[in-house]
Write a protein that holds these residues in place. Structure first.
Motif, short mmCIF file in Angstrom:
data_model
loop_
_atom_site.label_atom_id
_atom_site.label_comp_id
_atom_site.label_asym_id
_atom_site.label_seq_id
_atom_site.Cartn_x
_atom_site.Cartn_y
_atom_site.Cartn_z
N LEU A 12 5.81 1.55 -10.86
CA LEU A 12 5.82 1.14 -9.60
C LEU A 12 4.38 0.80 -9.01
O LEU A 12 4.30 -0.07 -8.06
CB LEU A 12 6.49 2.78 -8.80
N GLY B 148 0.70 -1.32 0.10
CA GLY B 148 -0.08 -0.09 0.07
C GLY B 148 0.92 1.13 -0.19
O GLY B 148 0.53 2.14 -0.73
N LEU B 149 2.05 1.17 0.74
CA LEU B 149 2.95 2.41 0.71
C LEU B 149 3.60 2.62 -0.47
O LEU B 149 3.51 3.73 -1.07
CB LEU B 149 3.95 2.25 1.80
N LEU B 150 3.70 1.67 -0.94
CA LEU B 150 4.58 1.68 -2.43
C LEU B 150 3.65 2.11 -3.53
O LEU B 150 3.94 3.25 -4.24
CB LEU B 150 4.92 0.39 -2.75
N PHE B 151 2.41 1.67 -3.47
CA PHE B 151 1.26 2.18 -4.45
C PHE B 151 1.27 3.79 -4.12
O PHE B 151 1.17 4.54 -5.18
CB PHE B 151 -0.04 1.53 -4.17
N SER B 152 1.25 4.27 -2.72
CA SER B 152 0.93 5.73 -2.60
C SER B 152 1.93 6.49 -2.96
O SER B 152 1.65 7.61 -3.57
CB SER B 152 0.66 5.66 -1.11
N LEU B 153 3.12 5.81 -2.90
CA LEU B 153 4.33 6.62 -3.33
C LEU B 153 4.42 6.93 -4.91
O LEU B 153 4.62 7.85 -5.26
CB LEU B 153 5.73 5.78 -3.02
N LEU C 173 1.66 6.96 -6.83
CA LEU C 173 0.56 7.72 -6.92
C LEU C 173 0.95 9.17 -6.89
O LEU C 173 0.79 10.08 -7.48
CB LEU C 173 -0.78 7.42 -5.95
N ALA D 134 3.46 -2.49 -6.87
CA ALA D 134 2.92 -2.74 -5.59
C ALA D 134 1.83 -3.84 -5.80
O ALA D 134 1.63 -4.48 -4.72
CB ALA D 134 2.58 -1.26 -5.25
#
Lengths: 102, 164
Positions: free
Chosen positions: A39, A14-19, A21, A43
Motif C-alpha cells: 500500500l 500522503g494519507l494512503l502512505f500514512s495508512l 505505515l 501511495a
C-alpha cells in the motif's frame, strides 16, 4: 469547489502512505504487514503519476512502471521468504519471531 | 464530472486502505487491497495514465494478489487472535503517523498553487511512453530484466525443500 489540482492527489497519496505505515506498525501478522508495505509503494506511485501528469512530462510514469516491476519481484522473493520461515517456525506472527537465529 | 469521480475513487481508495489495516482476517485484508488497487487504477485513468492503469490492474490486482492469496491459503492463517497490544507501540505509531501527516499536509498547503501547466499535454497515449522507455530509459529497463531473472532464481532457491 476548487478544481482538482496536484495538491489533492498529493494529500490522498500522503494519507494512503500514512495508512500503510500505521498498518506496518500496528498489525502483528507478517502477511498483513507485507500488504501494508505494498500500500505504501502504491501511495508513492500515485504521487509520481500525479506530478508527472501536472508537469506534462512522462518521466514520472516511467519511474512508476519500474516501481511496479520491482515491487512484483520483491513480492515474489518476500513471500518465498515468509513461506520458508513458516516451514521452520510454524508461525507468521511477528511476536513469535524475535530470534535472529532459526 | 471528473471532480466527482476523483472524490469517489479517492474515498474508495482510502476506505479500502483503512479496511486493510482494520480487518482481522488476512483474506479480508487481501480482498480490500485488491479493491484499493483497482480504485487507484481509476485515479490513474483520471490522470490520463491509461497504460499504467492497465498495468496496475494486471500486475497488482492480478499477479501479486494471486501470490498473496496463494500464500495465505498455504499458510492456513487463522483469524488474528486478540493479542496483548503494546500500548507504547500504539502511542508511538499514532504519534509518528500523525507527525508524517502533519508534515505532508503542511508542505502541500504551504506551497503556493501554481497554475496547471497546459504545455505538451500528451493525452495519455502509450506510444510516447514506449518511445521514452526504449530510448532514454533503455539501460534501467535492461537492468530491470536482469533483476527479474535474479528474483526468479532466488525464489526457486528459497523454496527448495531444505534451506541450507
Amino acid at each position: 469547489m476548487t478544481p482538482i489540482g496536484p495538491q489533492h492527489y498529493l494529500i490522498v497519496s500522503g494519507l494512503l502512505f500514512s495508512l500503510g505505515l500505521l498498518g506496518v506498525i500496528l498489525r502483528r501478522n507478517l502477511l498483513v504487514i507485507y500488504m501494508c508495505l505494498e500500500l505504501m509503494l502504491n501511495a508513492a506511485n500515485l504521487a509520481l503519476v500525479a506530478l508527472s501528469h501536472f508537469n506534462g512530462k512522462l518521466d514520472g510514469q516511467i519511474v512508476v512502471f519500474f516501481i511496479i516491476t520491482v515491487a512484483a519481484a520483491e513480492v515474489a522473493v518476500g513471500l518465498a521468504l515468509i513461506v520458508a520461515l513458516y516451514r521452520k517456525r510454524q508461525t507468521a506472527h511477528v511476536e513469535d519471531l524475535t530470534a535472529l537465529k532459526l | 464530472m471528473q471532480d466527482y469521480l476523483f472524490y469517489l475513487f479517492a474515498l474508495l481508495t482510502l476506505g479500502c486502505g483503512s479496511m486493510i489495516v482494520l480487518s482481522r482476517n488476512p483474506i479480508n485484508s487481501a480482498m480490500f487491497l485488491v479493491l484499493a488497487i483497482a480504485s487507484m487504477a481509476g485515479l490513474f485513468v483520471l490522470l490520463h495514465a491509461f497504460f499504467l492503469a492497465a498495468v496496475q490492474v494486471l500486475v497488482y490486482a492480478g499477479a501479486v494478489m494471486v501470490l498473496f492469496l496463494f500464500v495465505i491459503m498455504l499458510l492456513d492463517l487463522k483469524v488474528e487472535q486478540r493479542r496483548r497490544m503494546n500500548t507504547l507501540g500504539i502511542i508511538m505509531g499514532f504519534v509518528s503517523v500523525g507527525t508524517i501527516i502533519a508534515v505532508m499536509l503542511h508542505g502541500v498547503v504551504a506551497t503556493p498553487v501554481t497554475p496547471v501547466l497546459e504545455v505538451a499535454r500528451h493525452d495519455g497515449a502509450t506510444e510516447p511512453l514506449g518511445q521514452l522507455l526504449f530510448s532514454h530509459y533503455v539501460l534501467p529497463f535492461e537492468i530491470l530484466s536482469v533483476l527479474l531473472l535474479v528474483a526468479m532464481v532466488g525464489v526457486i532457491l528459497l523454496s527448495k525443500k531444505e534451506l541450507k
